[in-house]
Design an enzyme around this catalytic site. Sequence first.
Site, PDB file in Angstrom:
ATOM      1  N   HIS A 244       0.796  -1.233   0.000  1.00 55.92           N
ATOM      2  CA  HIS A 244       0.000   0.000   0.000  1.00 55.92           C
ATOM      3  C   HIS A 244       0.823   1.275   0.000  1.00 55.92           C
ATOM      4  O   HIS A 244       0.256   2.359   0.102  1.00 55.92           O
ATOM      5  CB  HIS A 244      -0.924   0.038   1.219  1.00 55.92           C
ATOM      6  CG  HIS A 244      -2.120  -0.845   1.093  1.00 55.92           C
ATOM      7  ND1 HIS A 244      -3.306  -0.421   0.552  1.00 55.92           N
ATOM      8  CD2 HIS A 244      -2.302  -2.136   1.428  1.00 55.92           C
ATOM      9  CE1 HIS A 244      -4.183  -1.418   0.565  1.00 55.92           C
ATOM     10  NE2 HIS A 244      -3.598  -2.471   1.089  1.00 55.92           N
TER      11      HIS A 244
ATOM     12  N   LYS B 280      -9.319  13.609   3.689  1.00 55.79           N
ATOM     13  CA  LYS B 280      -8.390  12.480   3.734  1.00 55.79           C
ATOM     14  C   LYS B 280      -7.523  12.668   4.962  1.00 55.79           C
ATOM     15  O   LYS B 280      -7.541  13.739   5.565  1.00 55.79           O
ATOM     16  CB  LYS B 280      -7.517  12.456   2.475  1.00 55.79           C
ATOM     17  CG  LYS B 280      -6.907  13.826   2.156  1.00 55.79           C
ATOM     18  CD  LYS B 280      -6.172  13.872   0.843  1.00 55.79           C
ATOM     19  CE  LYS B 280      -7.031  13.789  -0.399  1.00 55.79           C
ATOM     20  NZ  LYS B 280      -7.088  12.474  -1.024  1.00 55.79           N
ATOM     21  N   ARG B 281      -6.770  11.635   5.370  1.00 58.15           N
ATOM     22  CA  ARG B 281      -5.891  11.836   6.509  1.00 58.15           C
ATOM     23  C   ARG B 281      -4.949  13.015   6.260  1.00 58.15           C
ATOM     24  O   ARG B 281      -4.604  13.327   5.119  1.00 58.15           O
ATOM     25  CB  ARG B 281      -5.099  10.551   6.796  1.00 58.15           C
ATOM     26  CG  ARG B 281      -5.919   9.496   7.520  1.00 58.15           C
ATOM     27  CD  ARG B 281      -6.428   9.980   8.872  1.00 58.15           C
ATOM     28  NE  ARG B 281      -5.348  10.067   9.823  1.00 58.15           N
ATOM     29  CZ  ARG B 281      -5.008   9.119  10.682  1.00 58.15           C
ATOM     30  NH1 ARG B 281      -5.717   7.997  10.739  1.00 58.15           N
ATOM     31  NH2 ARG B 281      -4.005   9.269  11.508  1.00 58.15           N
TER      32      ARG B 281
ATOM     33  N   LYS C 209       0.122  14.495   1.193  1.00 61.94           N
ATOM     34  CA  LYS C 209      -1.183  14.777   0.603  1.00 61.94           C
ATOM     35  C   LYS C 209      -1.373  16.277   0.333  1.00 61.94           C
ATOM     36  O   LYS C 209      -2.283  16.688  -0.354  1.00 61.94           O
ATOM     37  CB  LYS C 209      -2.293  14.244   1.504  1.00 61.94           C
ATOM     38  CG  LYS C 209      -2.341  12.698   1.568  1.00 61.94           C
ATOM     39  CD  LYS C 209      -3.397  12.215   2.554  1.00 61.94           C
ATOM     40  CE  LYS C 209      -3.429  10.709   2.731  1.00 61.94           C
ATOM     41  NZ  LYS C 209      -4.211  10.006   1.693  1.00 61.94           N
TER      42      LYS C 209
ATOM     43  N   THR D 224      -8.755   6.367  -2.688  1.00 63.70           N
ATOM     44  CA  THR D 224     -10.099   5.874  -2.987  1.00 63.70           C
ATOM     45  C   THR D 224     -11.121   6.987  -2.776  1.00 63.70           C
ATOM     46  O   THR D 224     -12.206   6.953  -3.362  1.00 63.70           O
ATOM     47  CB  THR D 224     -10.485   4.674  -2.088  1.00 63.70           C
ATOM     48  OG1 THR D 224     -10.229   5.027  -0.716  1.00 63.70           O
ATOM     49  CG2 THR D 224      -9.698   3.426  -2.472  1.00 63.70           C
TER      50      THR D 224
ATOM     51  N   LYS E 157     -14.740   8.010  -4.822  1.00 61.75           N
ATOM     52  CA  LYS E 157     -16.048   8.314  -4.237  1.00 61.75           C
ATOM     53  C   LYS E 157     -16.560   9.655  -4.759  1.00 61.75           C
ATOM     54  O   LYS E 157     -17.742   9.805  -5.090  1.00 61.75           O
ATOM     55  CB  LYS E 157     -15.949   8.383  -2.712  1.00 61.75           C
ATOM     56  CG  LYS E 157     -15.465   7.117  -2.037  1.00 61.75           C
ATOM     57  CD  LYS E 157     -15.076   7.412  -0.566  1.00 61.75           C
ATOM     58  CE  LYS E 157     -14.250   6.301   0.024  1.00 61.75           C
ATOM     59  NZ  LYS E 157     -13.595   6.710   1.303  1.00 61.75           N
TER      60      LYS E 157
HETATM   61  C1  LIG Z   1     -12.290   6.840   1.616  1.00 65.99           C
HETATM   62  C2  LIG Z   1     -11.837   7.308   2.928  1.00 65.99           C
HETATM   63  C3  LIG Z   1     -10.483   7.593   3.140  1.00 65.99           C
HETATM   64  C4  LIG Z   1      -9.453   7.502   2.044  1.00 65.99           C
HETATM   65  O1  LIG Z   1      -9.359   8.763   1.410  1.00 65.99           O
HETATM   66  P1  LIG Z   1      -8.138   9.116   0.445  1.00 65.99           P
HETATM   67  O2  LIG Z   1      -8.524  10.432  -0.126  1.00 65.99           O
HETATM   68  O3  LIG Z   1      -8.098   8.028  -0.585  1.00 65.99           O
HETATM   69  O4  LIG Z   1      -6.926   9.157   1.280  1.00 65.99           O
HETATM   70  C5  LIG Z   1     -10.093   8.048   4.385  1.00 65.99           C
HETATM   71  N1  LIG Z   1     -10.978   8.198   5.386  1.00 65.99           N
HETATM   72  C6  LIG Z   1     -12.286   7.952   5.212  1.00 65.99           C
HETATM   73  C7  LIG Z   1     -13.215   8.169   6.355  1.00 65.99           C
HETATM   74  C8  LIG Z   1     -12.762   7.490   3.991  1.00 65.99           C
HETATM   75  O5  LIG Z   1     -14.071   7.228   3.838  1.00 65.99           O
END
Ligand SMILES: *Cc1c(COP(=O)(O)O)cnc(C)c1O
Length: 775
Positions: free
Chosen positions: A323, A511-512, A517, A619, A623
């Site tokens: 990952h 995102k985190r 990022k 991911t 979404k």
């Molecule tokens: C999908 C999701 C992530 C992943 O987000 P990225 O933008 O791909 O880092 C992190 N936290 C939550 C709560 C999510 O639903």
Amino acid sequence: MNQFEQQIDQYLDLDYGITARQAIVEQLYNAVSKAAMKSLSFSEQSGKKGCYFSAEFLLGRLIYSNLLNLGLLERCRTYLNQNGFDAGVFESIDDDALGNGGLGRLAACFLDSAATHGIPLNGFGIRYKYGLFHQYFQDGFQKETADDWLKAGDPWGIRGESEAVTVKFADQTVRAIPYDMPVIGYGGNTVNRLRLWQAEPLSAFDFEQFNLQKYDEAVEERIRAEEITAVLYPNDDTPAGKQLRLKQQYFFTSASLQSLVKEFLQKHGESFSHFPKEFAIQLNDTHPVIAIPELLRILMEEHQLSFDEAFPIVRDTFAYTNHTIMAEALEKWEVSLFLTVAPQVYPYVVLLQNALNREIKERNIEQQDKAALQIISGGQIHMARLAVYASHATNGVAKIHSELLKSNVLPEWYRMYPERFQNKTNGITQRRWLALCNQELSGFINERIGNGWVTDLNQLKRLTAYLDDSASLAQFREIKRQKKIQLCNHVRIHEYGFELNPDFIFDVQIKRLHEYKRQLLNAFSILDIYFAIKDGTLTDFTPTAFLFGAKAAPGYRRAKGIIKFINEIARLISADPEVKDKLQVLFVQNYNVSYAEKLIPAADVSEQISTAGTEASGTGNMKLMLNGAVTLGTLDGANIEIVEQAGEENNYIFGATVDEIAQLSNTYHPKALYESNPRIRRVVDTLIDGTLDDGDTGLFRELYDSLLKGVSWHKPDQYYLLQDFESYCEAKLRANRDYRNAEEFSHKCLANTARAGYFSSDRTVREYAQEIWGI
Ligand SMILES: *Cc1c(COP(=O)(O)O)cnc(C)c1O
């Protein structure tokens, strides 16, 4: 009344002696969940089974998605309404947050997809007492509180006392108790299982039997056992070199293997050569990789197989998903620490190392490759290397990431075992991330192409027929507006009355919080826009709300500094009447799956701005695309495949590519950019010139230094913020201008939805089943 509703009433009566109208939310939650559980028909899993080993499952709120998949969501809503409750009552129930971010959420999406498509795939993980911490802001600083997710009860988890096993450590032996949760496929036809293990003391303590001395010992034993599964490590993409974390890893993998071996023995006796035909075990990152030497140990020590018999079984059983490409995030364990946790497993790591050495000798490996082809090296065990060597498949999670694994991260291993390397581009479940979270857009789609997309997302392609239909585009915009208004209402309640303006563009980065990022780059671009509006050099700006959601690991100082910085920008902008009809900035508190379900349908612009070559896949990007946001992003991770599918003309791509970053890396001089570009200088200087205040913590100065001076362990601006600043601002303003042509912009948005089919985790899981698991 029908069965389901009667069951709810019965549970309320039996468990609490009340009727629905008298119930509080927790009671209703338990009764509805149990009634739904009662309606399940567990099917026998025949043939080979997939086993998804993962230290994290970020499930989110289970009740609505389970009801959706069972076809009971509408009936539940009616039942609630008839008894005087809003359908949203369960929004006060905590998420199941047994994960940090993308990696744990991926595991949850895979389970949903496999069950929906009748693929026998069971999850194995840890039943943390406390999941990912809750976040709130005090004076703009992140504060953390414990996630006591079990306080409302755990109606979906069934304790399996009779299937408990014991796990031995150097300094203690504990009981592992499984809690099994049903994983309900859409349509309710397949019910798979998620087995989460909880650590408890071996002996239940008995007041009668113990004298005071023994009582103290028993209490101590209980505390030390329960500690193992007490908390989820809140690190994301950074290694936590802690003994307790290795204990967690060994605890759940050993328990899971024991239960699989038990099941196998009952069916096939000792003919272990058949084991890989019965089970395929997927290792979600390196966290469960200790399962490899543990299975070897079980086969050799407890079932008397020779190494030559056992190793092929192990190799054919396991497969490994990588990952991360960031070297510092690759997990390694000090041998000395490993020996304090599972000394009985270490000899099997050595056996693997010896077999590897023999193979290296036989194959005439190039001298320069040999150092990297060591599992044990420099007193450390390299878990990724162990995984590649002792499994039959290694995969990355997006095309570019899988290529970088071969060329940059594990090139020596790729040269040795090219046939083992694969790609499996991540995906998301459209049940949660469209059907459930955006019922308005789902209705729009159903009216046009039917609801087949719920289990076959490629059908969204048929929406392309409406990309130039003005009436459809107008309706699409109206839905986006409704979702914005819903988000505004949620935000008003959860963010101290903040009045988000639904007429604005919603530009979303969720995102985190991590330097790679580049939330800080987003922050700089907002300041740049702010100054340009104030100076009068930007007069045609479409009003925009910049929304952030992110948790920072509690010990990650810079990440917390960035949160404070963005909150200070928000404060500056909201206090300035000159820009209040043009700019809003909001960092929402406690971003989690349920908040994501509100933010994503309301987004116009999806910020995916990681430095090229750092985000394995992402991911969140998928979404947001699915819900009709355009991607403002770099050519990184799955963004590349998103624009491949949706067209670069429907998204906003900027910044240095992976190759350009590689070219630059030795000559990069951010200070020169800072000195020659007054826009860059002005926004970076806000960290130190008193424009914004970090409360004398030194946090902003440290961010400033990380960009311009560097520190002992990295060069200045290691994530190339200043390099990408101009092209980022340009792309952002281009999107901002394009938005004013409502019809054209909504065409782009709908094009993204229409072409998101590839990013269903249904597709991803099928690829794993066919190309790795042989299911
Ligand atoms: C999908 C999701 C992530 C992943 O987000 P990225 O933008 O791909 O880092 C992190 N936290 C939550 C709560 C999510 O639903």
